[in-house]
Design a protein around this motif. Sequence first.
Motif, PDB file in Angstrom:
ATOM      1  N   UNK A  96      -4.608   1.253   2.591  1.00 53.63           N
ATOM      2  CA  UNK A  96      -3.555   1.991   1.896  1.00 53.63           C
ATOM      3  C   UNK A  96      -2.917   1.084   0.847  1.00 53.63           C
ATOM      4  N   UNK A  97      -2.941   1.480  -0.441  1.00 52.45           N
ATOM      5  CA  UNK A  97      -2.236   0.707  -1.464  1.00 52.45           C
ATOM      6  C   UNK A  97      -0.728   0.859  -1.301  1.00 52.45           C
ATOM      7  N   UNK A  98      -0.004  -0.214  -1.656  1.00 55.01           N
ATOM      8  CA  UNK A  98       1.449  -0.241  -1.483  1.00 55.01           C
ATOM      9  C   UNK A  98       2.113  -0.590  -2.808  1.00 55.01           C
ATOM     10  N   UNK A 108       3.630   7.581   2.551  1.00 52.94           N
ATOM     11  CA  UNK A 108       3.818   8.943   2.049  1.00 52.94           C
ATOM     12  C   UNK A 108       2.476   9.604   1.762  1.00 52.94           C
ATOM     13  N   UNK A 109       2.477  10.942   1.823  1.00 58.50           N
ATOM     14  CA  UNK A 109       1.315  11.722   1.387  1.00 58.50           C
ATOM     15  C   UNK A 109       1.320  11.663  -0.134  1.00 58.50           C
ATOM     16  N   UNK A 161      -4.944  11.312   0.904  1.00 55.18           N
ATOM     17  CA  UNK A 161      -4.603   9.982   0.384  1.00 55.18           C
ATOM     18  C   UNK A 161      -3.155   9.647   0.709  1.00 55.18           C
ATOM     19  N   UNK A 162      -2.963   8.468   1.293  1.00 50.61           N
ATOM     20  CA  UNK A 162      -1.618   7.979   1.560  1.00 50.61           C
ATOM     21  C   UNK A 162      -1.319   6.808   0.639  1.00 50.61           C
ATOM     22  N   UNK A 163      -0.061   6.603   0.401  1.00 48.62           N
ATOM     23  CA  UNK A 163       0.435   5.525  -0.441  1.00 48.62           C
ATOM     24  C   UNK A 163       1.608   4.899   0.294  1.00 48.62           C
ATOM     25  N   UNK A 164       1.683   3.574   0.282  1.00 53.80           N
ATOM     26  CA  UNK A 164       2.810   2.885   0.886  1.00 53.80           C
ATOM     27  C   UNK A 164       3.847   2.553  -0.167  1.00 53.80           C
ATOM     28  N   UNK A 165       5.114   2.671   0.187  1.00 54.40           N
ATOM     29  CA  UNK A 165       6.218   2.358  -0.716  1.00 54.40           C
ATOM     30  C   UNK A 165       7.147   1.372  -0.031  1.00 54.40           C
ATOM     31  N   UNK A 196      -6.832   6.114 -10.586  1.00 55.55           N
ATOM     32  CA  UNK A 196      -8.290   6.044 -10.497  1.00 55.55           C
ATOM     33  C   UNK A 196      -8.757   4.699  -9.945  1.00 55.55           C
ATOM     34  N   UNK A 197      -8.014   3.642 -10.218  1.00 58.38           N
ATOM     35  CA  UNK A 197      -8.381   2.326  -9.697  1.00 58.38           C
ATOM     36  C   UNK A 197      -8.056   2.206  -8.204  1.00 58.38           C
ATOM     37  N   UNK A 198      -6.911   2.699  -7.791  1.00 59.44           N
ATOM     38  CA  UNK A 198      -6.507   2.588  -6.392  1.00 59.44           C
ATOM     39  C   UNK A 198      -7.180   3.626  -5.490  1.00 59.44           C
TER      40      UNK A 198
END
Length: 168
Positions: free
Chosen positions: A64-66, A89-90, A95-99, A154-156
């Motif tokens: 998961x990218x943050x 987060x959704x 796909x999930x993303x960390x914040x 697109x990269x992540x």
Amino acid sequence: MNPSARPSTRRSHAQLFLLFRLGEDRYALDVHEVVEVLPLRQLKQIPEAPAWVAGLFNHRGVPVPVLDLSVQAVGRPARARTSTRLVLVHYRPGQCLGLILEQATDTLRCAAEEFREYGLDNGEARYLGPVRQDANGLVQWIRVAELLPEALRERLFPAPSAEARGHD
């Protein structure tokens, strides 16, 4: 009592928001977009990514990218405090993303309609949504789907290659 004199019992549906800070300002995420609130973690760096991409971590077998929203929004890293959290987060379907969010410990319950567009052009900061006024000042809604510019998205989150999908 005259029925027409009764106060209206119809109310807008209240939503729950997770509150946090970027610098001195308050922001909100719709809790329906939140998967999990975690303590800060060690992250693997992503070479040549923008400074606000804090890194990558493994969540239940999935990388998961943050993002550090403080770096993205106000130009300084989030302070490592006990109230600073890694909020998963959704981002998009599947796909999930960390914040990384400072003071992500309070919630707000209100009708979504209480947030109003404020008429400013946010430029590249398309993730900045409407604002709500309360006794503590303004709180601004963050649009999770707008956090990443297309090239970084697109990269992540690259599309799977034919080989990865099991095709020749």
